[in-house]
Design a protein around this motif. Structure first.
Motif, mmCIF file in Angstrom:
data_model
loop_
_atom_site.group_PDB
_atom_site.id
_atom_site.type_symbol
_atom_site.label_atom_id
_atom_site.label_comp_id
_atom_site.label_asym_id
_atom_site.label_seq_id
_atom_site.Cartn_x
_atom_site.Cartn_y
_atom_site.Cartn_z
ATOM 1 N N GLY A 294 -4.614 7.999 -1.805
ATOM 2 C CA GLY A 294 -4.204 9.393 -1.937
ATOM 3 C C GLY A 294 -5.216 10.327 -1.311
ATOM 4 O O GLY A 294 -6.426 10.193 -1.537
ATOM 5 N N SER A 295 -4.725 11.274 -0.531
ATOM 6 C CA SER A 295 -5.580 12.256 0.126
ATOM 7 C C SER A 295 -5.337 13.635 -0.473
ATOM 8 O O SER A 295 -4.185 14.066 -0.595
ATOM 9 N N SER A 296 -6.414 14.312 -0.870
ATOM 10 C CA SER A 296 -6.328 15.677 -1.382
ATOM 11 C C SER A 296 -5.390 15.725 -2.602
ATOM 12 O O SER A 296 -5.635 15.043 -3.588
ATOM 13 N N LEU A 297 -4.291 16.484 -2.553
ATOM 14 C CA LEU A 297 -3.353 16.514 -3.677
ATOM 15 C C LEU A 297 -2.769 15.122 -3.913
ATOM 16 O O LEU A 297 -2.475 14.747 -5.054
ATOM 17 N N GLY A 298 -2.620 14.348 -2.853
ATOM 18 C CA GLY A 298 -2.164 12.966 -3.002
ATOM 19 C C GLY A 298 -3.118 12.135 -3.838
ATOM 20 O O GLY A 298 -2.710 11.183 -4.508
ATOM 21 N N GLY A 299 -4.406 12.490 -3.826
ATOM 22 C CA GLY A 299 -5.382 11.806 -4.666
ATOM 23 C C GLY A 299 -5.172 12.108 -6.144
ATOM 24 O O GLY A 299 -5.375 11.247 -7.003
ATOM 25 N N PHE A 300 -4.777 13.329 -6.435
ATOM 26 C CA PHE A 300 -4.429 13.729 -7.803
ATOM 27 C C PHE A 300 -3.240 12.900 -8.287
ATOM 28 O O PHE A 300 -3.247 12.358 -9.393
ATOM 29 N N TYR A 301 -2.219 12.795 -7.416
ATOM 30 C CA TYR A 301 -1.051 11.987 -7.760
ATOM 31 C C TYR A 301 -1.421 10.512 -7.912
ATOM 32 O O TYR A 301 -0.940 9.823 -8.808
ATOM 33 N N ALA B 238 -7.449 4.302 -4.021
ATOM 34 C CA ALA B 238 -8.500 4.819 -3.145
ATOM 35 C C ALA B 238 -8.212 6.292 -2.890
ATOM 36 O O ALA B 238 -7.103 6.651 -2.483
ATOM 37 N N LEU B 239 -9.193 7.131 -3.136
ATOM 38 C CA LEU B 239 -8.999 8.578 -3.109
ATOM 39 C C LEU B 239 -9.877 9.183 -2.029
ATOM 40 O O LEU B 239 -11.080 8.945 -1.999
ATOM 41 N N VAL B 240 -9.264 9.961 -1.155
ATOM 42 C CA VAL B 240 -9.983 10.576 -0.046
ATOM 43 C C VAL B 240 -10.019 12.084 -0.276
ATOM 44 O O VAL B 240 -8.991 12.760 -0.225
ATOM 45 N N ASN B 241 -11.205 12.600 -0.572
ATOM 46 C CA ASN B 241 -11.356 14.020 -0.913
ATOM 47 C C ASN B 241 -10.235 14.476 -1.850
ATOM 48 O O ASN B 241 -9.466 15.392 -1.541
ATOM 49 N N PRO B 242 -10.119 13.835 -3.024
ATOM 50 C CA PRO B 242 -9.001 14.145 -3.917
ATOM 51 C C PRO B 242 -9.143 15.488 -4.621
ATOM 52 O O PRO B 242 -10.256 15.938 -4.911
ATOM 53 N N ALA B 243 -8.009 16.103 -4.890
ATOM 54 C CA ALA B 243 -7.979 17.300 -5.721
ATOM 55 C C ALA B 243 -8.146 16.856 -7.168
ATOM 56 O O ALA B 243 -7.340 16.066 -7.673
ATOM 57 N N VAL B 244 -9.180 17.325 -7.831
ATOM 58 C CA VAL B 244 -9.435 16.947 -9.221
ATOM 59 C C VAL B 244 -8.646 17.828 -10.170
ATOM 60 O O VAL B 244 -8.053 17.359 -11.136
ATOM 61 N N ASP B 245 -8.618 19.124 -9.897
ATOM 62 C CA ASP B 245 -7.902 20.071 -10.759
ATOM 63 C C ASP B 245 -7.154 21.078 -9.886
ATOM 64 O O ASP B 245 -7.574 22.228 -9.749
ATOM 65 N N PRO B 246 -6.041 20.649 -9.278
ATOM 66 C CA PRO B 246 -5.327 21.541 -8.350
ATOM 67 C C PRO B 246 -4.690 22.749 -9.024
ATOM 68 O O PRO B 246 -4.308 23.693 -8.354
ATOM 69 N N LEU B 247 -4.603 22.735 -10.356
ATOM 70 C CA LEU B 247 -3.989 23.871 -11.042
ATOM 71 C C LEU B 247 -4.741 25.167 -10.750
ATOM 72 O O LEU B 247 -4.133 26.230 -10.624
ATOM 73 N N LYS B 248 -6.068 25.067 -10.604
ATOM 74 C CA LYS B 248 -6.858 26.280 -10.395
ATOM 75 C C LYS B 248 -6.856 26.699 -8.924
ATOM 76 O O LYS B 248 -7.187 27.838 -8.606
ATOM 77 N N ASP B 249 -6.496 25.765 -8.024
ATOM 78 C CA ASP B 249 -6.560 26.056 -6.590
ATOM 79 C C ASP B 249 -5.225 26.437 -5.975
ATOM 80 O O ASP B 249 -5.171 27.164 -4.988
ATOM 81 N N ILE C 296 0.850 -1.188 0.000
ATOM 82 C CA ILE C 296 0.000 0.000 0.000
ATOM 83 C C ILE C 296 0.885 1.236 0.000
ATOM 84 O O ILE C 296 1.738 1.411 0.873
ATOM 85 N N LEU C 297 0.687 2.080 -0.990
ATOM 86 C CA LEU C 297 1.412 3.343 -1.091
ATOM 87 C C LEU C 297 0.473 4.461 -0.663
ATOM 88 O O LEU C 297 -0.581 4.653 -1.284
ATOM 89 N N TYR C 298 0.817 5.177 0.411
ATOM 90 C CA TYR C 298 -0.025 6.273 0.890
ATOM 91 C C TYR C 298 0.615 7.609 0.502
ATOM 92 O O TYR C 298 1.776 7.880 0.831
ATOM 93 N N LEU C 299 -0.162 8.449 -0.177
ATOM 94 C CA LEU C 299 0.320 9.761 -0.621
ATOM 95 C C LEU C 299 -0.465 10.858 0.095
ATOM 96 O O LEU C 299 -1.680 10.977 -0.074
ATOM 97 N N HIS C 300 0.243 11.646 0.884
ATOM 98 C CA HIS C 300 -0.403 12.705 1.660
ATOM 99 C C HIS C 300 -0.713 13.927 0.790
ATOM 100 O O HIS C 300 -0.323 14.004 -0.385
ATOM 101 N N GLY C 301 -1.387 14.879 1.373
ATOM 102 C CA GLY C 301 -1.819 16.059 0.644
ATOM 103 C C GLY C 301 -0.834 17.217 0.696
ATOM 104 O O GLY C 301 0.288 17.104 1.203
ATOM 105 N N PHE C 302 -1.282 18.341 0.180
ATOM 106 C CA PHE C 302 -0.475 19.555 0.086
ATOM 107 C C PHE C 302 -0.065 20.050 1.473
ATOM 108 O O PHE C 302 -0.896 20.146 2.369
ATOM 109 N N ARG C 303 1.207 20.310 1.651
ATOM 110 C CA ARG C 303 1.784 20.797 2.913
ATOM 111 C C ARG C 303 1.625 19.791 4.058
ATOM 112 O O ARG C 303 1.817 20.136 5.219
#
Length: 200
Positions: free
Chosen positions: A73-80, A93-104, A7-14
């Motif tokens: 992946g969570s948040s930005l990690g979901g995008f990745y 498995a995506l937890v509240n993933p960022a769909v289009d972080p470019l705009k945010d 299992i690879l877990y990818l955290h979010g922004f910051r």
């Protein structure tokens, strides 16, 4: 269960491997006697550097086929995680993933600090282009994805997530928040999806 994927877990922004959800996943994996099968790196601020690191960590398991690894992946990690799932054909498995972080994320360009330390964290404007290179406009195999989205997410719009991952396994939580503060209630559902063999 087939494959016993790492299992690879990818955290979010910051964020970091010390985040609440990462610790919940680690704790549950430990209870299952599988803590050694969890990969949870500290991701660099640069999206390209982050994916270079993740590919180095993941490829030894992904070489075993779609069942060699699964991504949370969570948040930005979901995008990745979405980019990785498309690359490897594995489950995500995506937890509240960022769909289009470019705009945010444009408003976050500059120096700040990470959530779990006082270390300076710089998000450079060049990173926006790096994110653009990782964007998945349309997922190709919805059955490989599990979406856990909260209607009460105060950072991202859950409706964007539901639309982007149409056809995927979806669990929409009524209320909650971006962090999914009650994630302990859902970790078993997330891990069960990840530990099931990827669709052929």
């Amino acid at each position: 269960m087939s494959g016993r994927p790492h299992i690879l877990y990818l955290h979010g922004f910051r964020s970091s491997p010390r985040s609440y959800k990462a610790r919940v996943v680690h704790g549950r994996m430990a209870e299952l006697g599988r803590a050694h099968e969890l990969i949870c790196p500290q991701l660099p601020a640069s999206p390209k550097a982050a994916m270079d690191l993740v590919l180095t960590l993941a490829e030894r398991h992904a070489d075993k086929g779609p069942d060699g690894i699964a991504v949370i992946g969570s948040s930005l990690g979901g995008f990745y995680a979405t980019w990785l799932a498309e690359r490897f054909g594995c489950r995500a498995a995506l937890v509240n993933p960022a769909v289009d972080p470019l705009k945010d994320l444009d408003k976050h360009v500059g120096v700040t600090t990470a959530w779990h330390s006082d270390e300076p964290f710089e998000f450079k404007r060049a990173y926006i282009d790096e994110l653009a290179a990782l964007k998945v406009d349309r997922i190709t195999r919805p059955e490989r994805y599990f979406l856990l989205a909260a209607t009460g997410d105060e950072v991202l719009d859950y409706r964007d997530m539901v639309a982007h991952y149409a056809g995927a396994h979806q669990h929409v939580i009524q209320g909650s928040d971006h962090a999914v503060s009650e994630f302990e209630q859902y970790v078993d559902e997330v891990l069960a999806f990840c530990m099931t063999a990827a669709p052929a």
